[in-house]
Design an enzyme around this catalytic site. Structure first.
Site, PDB file in Angstrom:
ATOM      1  N   ASP A  28       0.834  -1.209   0.000  1.00  0.00           N
ATOM      2  CA  ASP A  28       0.000   0.000   0.000  1.00  0.00           C
ATOM      3  C   ASP A  28       0.869   1.260   0.000  1.00  0.00           C
ATOM      4  O   ASP A  28       1.822   1.367   0.785  1.00  0.00           O
ATOM      5  CB  ASP A  28      -0.876   0.056   1.262  1.00  0.00           C
ATOM      6  CG  ASP A  28      -1.721  -1.189   1.477  1.00  0.00           C
ATOM      7  OD1 ASP A  28      -1.275  -2.289   1.107  1.00  0.00           O
ATOM      8  OD2 ASP A  28      -2.815  -1.061   2.048  1.00  0.00           O
ATOM      9  N   HIS A  81      -1.094   4.424  -0.478  1.00  0.00           N
ATOM     10  CA  HIS A  81      -2.122   5.286   0.127  1.00  0.00           C
ATOM     11  C   HIS A  81      -1.865   6.784   0.010  1.00  0.00           C
ATOM     12  O   HIS A  81      -1.886   7.509   1.011  1.00  0.00           O
ATOM     13  CB  HIS A  81      -2.301   4.917   1.609  1.00  0.00           C
ATOM     14  CG  HIS A  81      -3.283   3.807   1.824  1.00  0.00           C
ATOM     15  ND1 HIS A  81      -4.589   3.851   1.371  1.00  0.00           N
ATOM     16  CD2 HIS A  81      -3.162   2.600   2.439  1.00  0.00           C
ATOM     17  CE1 HIS A  81      -5.214   2.741   1.697  1.00  0.00           C
ATOM     18  NE2 HIS A  81      -4.367   1.947   2.330  1.00  0.00           N
ATOM     19  N   ASP A  97      -4.149  -0.467  -3.248  1.00  0.00           N
ATOM     20  CA  ASP A  97      -4.261   0.658  -2.308  1.00  0.00           C
ATOM     21  C   ASP A  97      -3.248   1.756  -2.611  1.00  0.00           C
ATOM     22  O   ASP A  97      -2.481   2.187  -1.752  1.00  0.00           O
ATOM     23  CB  ASP A  97      -4.147   0.179  -0.849  1.00  0.00           C
ATOM     24  CG  ASP A  97      -5.440  -0.468  -0.360  1.00  0.00           C
ATOM     25  OD1 ASP A  97      -6.295  -0.800  -1.206  1.00  0.00           O
ATOM     26  OD2 ASP A  97      -5.603  -0.641   0.856  1.00  0.00           O
ATOM     27  N   ASP A 108      -6.425   6.996  -1.542  1.00  0.00           N
ATOM     28  CA  ASP A 108      -7.184   7.192  -0.293  1.00  0.00           C
ATOM     29  C   ASP A 108      -6.260   7.462   0.887  1.00  0.00           C
ATOM     30  O   ASP A 108      -5.107   7.055   0.918  1.00  0.00           O
ATOM     31  CB  ASP A 108      -8.084   5.982   0.030  1.00  0.00           C
ATOM     32  CG  ASP A 108      -9.398   5.991  -0.748  1.00  0.00           C
ATOM     33  OD1 ASP A 108      -9.767   7.058  -1.265  1.00  0.00           O
ATOM     34  OD2 ASP A 108     -10.042   4.935  -0.839  1.00  0.00           O
ATOM     35  N   ARG A 109      -6.827   8.130   1.877  1.00  0.00           N
ATOM     36  CA  ARG A 109      -6.170   8.500   3.133  1.00  0.00           C
ATOM     37  C   ARG A 109      -5.097   9.574   2.932  1.00  0.00           C
ATOM     38  O   ARG A 109      -5.264  10.691   3.354  1.00  0.00           O
ATOM     39  CB  ARG A 109      -5.603   7.281   3.862  1.00  0.00           C
ATOM     40  CG  ARG A 109      -6.690   6.297   4.304  1.00  0.00           C
ATOM     41  CD  ARG A 109      -6.096   5.246   5.230  1.00  0.00           C
ATOM     42  NE  ARG A 109      -7.101   4.281   5.656  1.00  0.00           N
ATOM     43  CZ  ARG A 109      -7.912   4.436   6.684  1.00  0.00           C
ATOM     44  NH1 ARG A 109      -7.871   5.538   7.396  1.00  0.00           N
ATOM     45  NH2 ARG A 109      -8.782   3.492   6.994  1.00  0.00           N
ATOM     46  N   ASN A 127      -8.421  -3.080  -2.071  1.00  0.00           N
ATOM     47  CA  ASN A 127      -9.791  -2.800  -1.623  1.00  0.00           C
ATOM     48  C   ASN A 127     -10.100  -1.307  -1.642  1.00  0.00           C
ATOM     49  O   ASN A 127     -11.265  -0.908  -1.565  1.00  0.00           O
ATOM     50  CB  ASN A 127     -10.033  -3.380  -0.217  1.00  0.00           C
ATOM     51  CG  ASN A 127      -9.207  -2.698   0.847  1.00  0.00           C
ATOM     52  OD1 ASN A 127      -7.977  -2.617   0.735  1.00  0.00           O
ATOM     53  ND2 ASN A 127      -9.841  -2.203   1.891  1.00  0.00           N
ATOM     54  N   HIS A 128      -9.074  -0.461  -1.781  1.00  0.00           N
ATOM     55  CA  HIS A 128      -9.319   0.982  -1.899  1.00  0.00           C
ATOM     56  C   HIS A 128      -9.412   1.445  -3.350  1.00  0.00           C
ATOM     57  O   HIS A 128      -9.632   2.632  -3.587  1.00  0.00           O
ATOM     58  CB  HIS A 128      -8.261   1.792  -1.144  1.00  0.00           C
ATOM     59  CG  HIS A 128      -8.569   1.923   0.309  1.00  0.00           C
ATOM     60  ND1 HIS A 128      -9.259   2.984   0.847  1.00  0.00           N
ATOM     61  CD2 HIS A 128      -8.316   1.091   1.349  1.00  0.00           C
ATOM     62  CE1 HIS A 128      -9.403   2.821   2.151  1.00  0.00           C
ATOM     63  NE2 HIS A 128      -8.831   1.681   2.480  1.00  0.00           N
ATOM     64  N   HIS A 136      -3.786  -8.451  -3.133  1.00  0.00           N
ATOM     65  CA  HIS A 136      -3.835  -7.418  -2.105  1.00  0.00           C
ATOM     66  C   HIS A 136      -4.214  -7.955  -0.722  1.00  0.00           C
ATOM     67  O   HIS A 136      -3.550  -7.664   0.270  1.00  0.00           O
ATOM     68  CB  HIS A 136      -4.811  -6.308  -2.507  1.00  0.00           C
ATOM     69  CG  HIS A 136      -4.850  -5.207  -1.497  1.00  0.00           C
ATOM     70  ND1 HIS A 136      -3.797  -4.327  -1.319  1.00  0.00           N
ATOM     71  CD2 HIS A 136      -5.781  -4.858  -0.573  1.00  0.00           C
ATOM     72  CE1 HIS A 136      -4.088  -3.491  -0.347  1.00  0.00           C
ATOM     73  NE2 HIS A 136      -5.286  -3.786   0.125  1.00  0.00           N
ATOM     74  N   ARG A 186     -11.585  -6.912  10.745  1.00  0.00           N
ATOM     75  CA  ARG A 186     -12.013  -5.669  10.105  1.00  0.00           C
ATOM     76  C   ARG A 186     -13.522  -5.509  10.092  1.00  0.00           C
ATOM     77  O   ARG A 186     -14.026  -4.425   9.842  1.00  0.00           O
ATOM     78  CB  ARG A 186     -11.593  -5.645   8.629  1.00  0.00           C
ATOM     79  CG  ARG A 186     -10.134  -5.603   8.405  1.00  0.00           C
ATOM     80  CD  ARG A 186      -9.827  -5.785   6.924  1.00  0.00           C
ATOM     81  NE  ARG A 186      -8.406  -5.956   6.772  1.00  0.00           N
ATOM     82  CZ  ARG A 186      -7.543  -4.957   6.601  1.00  0.00           C
ATOM     83  NH1 ARG A 186      -7.968  -3.729   6.537  1.00  0.00           N
ATOM     84  NH2 ARG A 186      -6.259  -5.201   6.479  1.00  0.00           N
ATOM     85  N   HIS A 207      -2.213  -4.778   2.411  1.00  0.00           N
ATOM     86  CA  HIS A 207      -3.512  -4.593   3.072  1.00  0.00           C
ATOM     87  C   HIS A 207      -3.450  -4.261   4.554  1.00  0.00           C
ATOM     88  O   HIS A 207      -4.433  -3.813   5.122  1.00  0.00           O
ATOM     89  CB  HIS A 207      -4.332  -5.883   2.839  1.00  0.00           C
ATOM     90  CG  HIS A 207      -5.792  -5.817   3.142  1.00  0.00           C
ATOM     91  ND1 HIS A 207      -6.597  -4.736   2.839  1.00  0.00           N
ATOM     92  CD2 HIS A 207      -6.622  -6.728   3.722  1.00  0.00           C
ATOM     93  CE1 HIS A 207      -7.850  -4.992   3.207  1.00  0.00           C
ATOM     94  NE2 HIS A 207      -7.886  -6.196   3.746  1.00  0.00           N
TER      95      HIS A 207
END
Length: 476
Positions: A217, A219, A246, A249-250, A278-279, A327, A377, A404
């Protein structure tokens, strides 16, 4: 006994202040073992679990605290935050309502409650207007006649991606400048076509004198991505990269990361690989900032085209018949093989949904206990070392490489060496004291692990473009 439990809780608080979330959880757990009737022990652990994105565990802890003391506002708060984080807005709304009723002066909770109500309405609206074969956002986009004004001070992009354009782009992004919209559209559309035509599981080998680097990731942490390239070398025909989902995002440079990775994919289509995370999904992008960032820096059409390109991305890469890289992780059914991944038609299903092969590939996590367990999660499931062993033996694999999850050292080797997690966003969200890592693989297929530290970045906070109150929740 009670005093010992409080002492352990205080140690947990110290670890929490030092942003050592796993250490904090360990102390809170020990405190709970000595005294399981104190609700604050559970809400403290819930907060550390939220920091580790273990939202399912956080919900369980908050629920336990509510059972002990139904008037404990903090527990409703924590559970609402956790449910909001996994997009379970209709569950979260009940807890926000309780918090606002019990503490009407809490402005943050009131704002969250209102934001949550909007989310529930929007989710219902989006579901109502969902069209199976909606027209592409590219329809009516006349790139050929789109003018790049003389005042644009960046490199020009013709039909083919060039190293010169990428070099200029890297500097532009470092200096807070944007690409011209024409080039943004051009890059996304070109990569959408490239990845659409790749297999659901890309299969690649590492030739002699070549190297492949696997990153986890990123991100939206653009300056840390550049640090990987600085330390490890920029992509080339002899040095391929695989980014394991990923990208966005964030972090608040998600557009810059996505565009740079896409530009490299255009330049080196056979040596530069992108797996979906997943993002790279609509509901997460709405929640965690990428949609807002695209709209703020470019426009809504850019987001819609990115969304289409994300749903075209491969879900896995098989490296030298030895390492399955995806991922999330493995499956709820031992019968699944590499052939099932090969046969999966990802183009029939744009978003991963709540069940099925695609969801599991993007969302699952390893656990230390054998067998399978509920997800920490609150989405997907967890799989044990025996599950990994059977899968690897059945498919002739040495290991599964996944991402992840934050790892404090940037990577972790688990399940007797058969499950490897790599995470490439150091000092994740500016709030976790973790290292980043990447893995180099040469033609001998030995894994070379490399750790690195975060580098300074301009003063823009994570989640700066999340417009639903998530950024304020991150500080709780």
């Amino acid at each position: 006994m009670a005093e010992d439990a409080v002492a352990l809780k205080n140690k947990g608080n110290d670890a929490f202040k030092a942003k050592d979330w796993p250490g904090a959880i360990e102390y809170y757990t020990k405190a709970i073992e000595l005294n399981d009737k104190e609700p604050s022990f559970f809400t403290n652990r819930a907060q550390a679990n939220i920091k580790l994105e273990a939202y399912g565990y956080a919900i369980a802890d908050a629920t336990k605290a509510i059972e002990i003391n139904p008037d404990f506002i903090k527990a409703y708060y924590r559970r609402a935050v956790a449910n909001t984080s996994i997009l379970k807005h209709s569950d979260a709304i009940h807890d926000w309502k309780v918090v606002v009723r019990k503490n009407p002066a809490d402005k943050t909770a009131k704002a969250q409650y209102e934001a949550c109500q909007k989310m529930v309405k929007r989710d219902a609206f989006l579901k109502a207007i969902e069209i199976a074969d909606a027209p592409s956002a590219a329809e009516g986009l006349d790139l050929e006649n789109m003018i790049v004004e003389d005042s644009y001070d960046g490199a020009k992009l013709k039909d083919e991606m060039t190293q010169e354009f990428i070099d200029d782009m890297i500097e532009r992004f470092k200096n807070g400048k944007k690409l011209h919209k024409k080039y943004v559209f051009q890059i996304i559309l070109a990569v959408k076509e490239l990845v659409y035509n790749e297999a659901t599981m890309v299969e690649t080998k590492v030739a002699p004198d070549h190297k492949l680097t696997v990153c986890g990731d990123t991100h939206g942490q653009y300056f840390d991505l550049l640090e990987i390239f600085r330390l490890n070398g920029f992509p080339s025909e002899k040095h391929g990269y695989l980014f394991n989902g990923d990208f966005v995002d964030r972090g608040s440079w998600s557009c810059e990361i996505a565009l740079l990775l896409y530009a490299y994919k255009m330049l080196f289509p056979k040596f530069f690989f992108l797996n979906r995370g997943n993002h790279e999904t609509d509901d997460m992008n709405r929640m965690y900032g990428f949609e807002g960032e695209c709209k703020a820096k470019y426009n809504e059409r850019v987001f819609k085209l990115f969304s289409e390109s994300f749903s075209a991305l491969p879900l896995a890469t098989l490296i030298g018949d030895k390492y399955l890289t995806l991922h999330g992780g493995l499956f709820s059914d031992d019968a699944i093989t590499l052939d099932d991944i090969r046969k999966l038609n990802r183009h029939n299903q744009r978003q991963p949904g709540q069940a099925g092969l695609m969801m599991e590939m993007l969302w699952t996590d390893p656990q230390t206990a054998p067998g399978r367990g509920p997800s920490k999660r609150g989405v997907g499931l967890q799989f044990g070392p025996d599950v990994t062993k059977r899968f690897c033996e059945k498919n002739g694999l040495e290991a599964v490489i996944r991402s992840h999850e934050v790892r404090m050292e940037g990577y972790e080797v688990e399940h007797d060496g058969r499950c490897i997690t790599v995470f490439s966003a150091p000092k994740y969200c500016d709030s976790t004291e973790n290292k980043g890592a990447y893995i180099n693989i040469e033609s001998d297929y030995k894994l070379q692990f490399n750790k690195f530290d975060a580098v300074p970045h301009p003063d823009i906070k994570p989640m700066a473009y999340a417009n639903n109150g998530m950024s304020s929740m991150m500080g709780m």
